[in-house]
Write an enzyme that holds these catalytic residues in place. Structure first.
Site, short mmCIF file in Angstrom:
data_model
loop_
_atom_site.label_atom_id
_atom_site.label_comp_id
_atom_site.label_asym_id
_atom_site.label_seq_id
_atom_site.Cartn_x
_atom_site.Cartn_y
_atom_site.Cartn_z
N THR A 71 -49.54 15.45 49.89
CA THR A 71 -50.96 15.75 50.00
C THR A 71 -51.43 15.79 48.73
O THR A 71 -52.66 15.21 48.47
CB THR A 71 -50.90 17.19 50.43
OG1 THR A 71 -50.51 17.20 51.92
CG2 THR A 71 -52.26 17.93 50.28
N ASN A 150 -47.98 8.60 61.28
CA ASN A 150 -47.08 9.99 61.35
C ASN A 150 -47.01 10.35 62.89
O ASN A 150 -46.01 11.28 63.08
CB ASN A 150 -47.62 11.10 60.52
CG ASN A 150 -49.02 11.43 60.80
OD1 ASN A 150 -49.90 10.50 60.52
ND2 ASN A 150 -49.26 12.60 61.20
N GLN A 178 -44.46 7.90 55.91
CA GLN A 178 -43.38 7.58 56.88
C GLN A 178 -42.69 6.38 57.01
O GLN A 178 -41.75 6.02 57.93
CB GLN A 178 -44.33 7.82 58.50
CG GLN A 178 -44.84 9.02 58.68
CD GLN A 178 -43.83 10.35 58.95
OE1 GLN A 178 -42.68 9.95 59.21
NE2 GLN A 178 -44.02 11.49 58.88
N HIS A 200 -39.56 15.01 51.76
CA HIS A 200 -39.03 16.01 52.78
C HIS A 200 -38.87 15.31 54.06
O HIS A 200 -38.37 15.69 55.15
CB HIS A 200 -39.50 17.23 52.91
CG HIS A 200 -40.79 16.98 53.33
ND1 HIS A 200 -41.31 17.51 54.75
CD2 HIS A 200 -42.21 17.10 52.93
CE1 HIS A 200 -42.55 17.46 54.94
NE2 HIS A 200 -43.13 17.10 53.92
N CYS A 324 -49.26 19.08 60.10
CA CYS A 324 -50.21 19.80 59.06
C CYS A 324 -51.57 20.48 60.05
O CYS A 324 -52.23 21.21 59.61
CB CYS A 324 -50.87 18.83 58.34
SG CYS A 324 -49.45 18.18 57.19
#
Length: 380
Positions: A71, A150, A178, A200, A324
């Site tokens: 982000t 994603n 991704q 992550h 999100c």
């Protein structure tokens, strides 16, 4: 049985990554900006990580900026390039199926006076290349397209996109969140100005990311304070998480081919087993132009909220789309852009796997979906 099938949202941190991070936390805890020996010790690990990440992508260490995640990386690249290039033009291009950390930035830039073209996609989620060609103008300063979606796992034709943008005056930003761990990415193969990743999604810690910025790319950096990251991102670097990101990236790259084969086999097994059980479904996206770790399916017999609840009660953890947007009742903007049927997103579920996922888990998921289908079939 419990099955975690939401790896596109986040992945478990790998044990090797935790071991590396704990060593930094316990032994190499200095501030890498300090000039004493403990600070220089921490700086050594920061510099080694930067060199390793740069080598992975085939770029210079000086072109790597460590961030808090995708982000921040997306925001920095898009706003930074747009603001810096505004004197050349205020036209920007992206697609309708980008992550919200991209789309919301473009929406903000529109409110600030920029003009944005949102590219259409087909029913497999592929960007309309002809529309991209026609959208490029003399005053187009930035194009931002994600490598792998994603929600549906579609891989964009990035070589074609890169070639089209290269013929213009615009710079290209790529959200590759991704893609890492699923596609080999050598930035030297492209004319990419900026690229974003986050740890992550491939077995690293949350809160650690990378922004690649090609040398001499004009970017306005707005995070002020110290002179960290060669004055491009103020704030003490999170060395333990950066080391964890680097270890996760190394492991993902080392096992790339084996993991891809494993995930594609699981994806095929999932589809075939559902077909054998005569469960009605349709694939959202493509089975060929996609990665193996994401499968998005439309189940016409049940709404997504009910399906997610019943799967959760069976110990199967999945989602309807981007993590999100959790808690939002708004249908997926990705599926809305792909299909004329507005109702499709309300009946679609994203399953996403990692290299630790097993055939036994896939069969358990299909068995539970089969039970759910027959329960609702009988009620109808």
């Amino acid at each position: 049985m419990e099955v975690y099938a939401d790896s596109a949202a986040t992945t478990p941190v790998k044990p090797e990554v935790i071991t590396k991070m704990m060593d930094i936390y316990e032994t190499h805890y200095g501030n890498p900006s300090s000039i004493h020996s403990i600070g220089r010790d921490a700086r050594k690990y920061l510099d080694e990580s930067r060199r390793t990440v740069a080598k992975f992508f085939g770029v210079k260490p000086s072109e790597i900026i460590f961030t808090s995640g995708a982000t921040e990386s997306n925001n920095t690249a898009i706003k930074g390039i747009a603001y810096q290039q505004a004197h050349k033009g205020k036209h920007l291009i992206t697609s309708k199926i980008e992550h919200h950390s991209v789309l919301h930035v473009f929406e903000q830039l529109e409110r600030e006076g920029f003009e944005v073209t949102y590219l259409d996609v087909d029913t497999e989620g592929i960007v309309n290349l002809q529309q991209l060609r026609e959208a490029l103008r003399e005053d187009t300063v930035l194009v931002s397209i994600m490598f792998v979606n994603n929600e549906i796992g579609t891989v964009q034709p990035m070589y074609d996109i890169d070639a089209i943008v290269a013929e213009s005056n615009a710079l290209l930003h790529v959200d590759a969140v991704q893609a890492v761990g699923h596609l080999p990415i050598d930035i030297q193969d492209f004319n990419i100005a900026a690229l974003s990743i986050t740890a992550h999604k491939f077995g690293g810690p949350k809160g650690a990311g990378v922004l690649y910025v090609k040398a001499d790319t004009p970017v306005t950096y707005w995070q002020l304070g110290g002179e960290q990251e060669t004055k491009r991102r103020a704030g003490t670097e999170n060395v333990p998480q950066i080391v964890g990101l680097t270890e996760a990236l190394t492991l993902a790259n080392a096992n790339l081919d084996d993991n891809n084969v494993h995930l594609m086999n699981l994806k095929n097994l999932f589809i075939v087993t559902l077909q054998e059980r005569s469960v009605p479904f349709e694939i959202n996206g493509s089975m060929t132009d996609s990665t193996g770790h994401i499968v998005n399916l439309y189940f016409p017999f049940i709404d997504v909220e009910t399906m997610l609840t019943l799967l959760d009660l069976s110990g199967i953890y999945v989602s309807s789309g981007s993590a999100c947007t959790a808690g939002s009742t708004t249908p997926s903007h990705v599926l809305a852009a792909m299909y004329e049927n507005d109702d499709r997103a309300k009946h679609s579920v994203r399953f996403s796997f990692n290299e630790l996922s097993t055939e036994q888990e896939i069969k358990y998921i299909t068995m539970e979906i089969h039970k759910i289908y027959h329960k609702f079939k009988e009620e109808v």
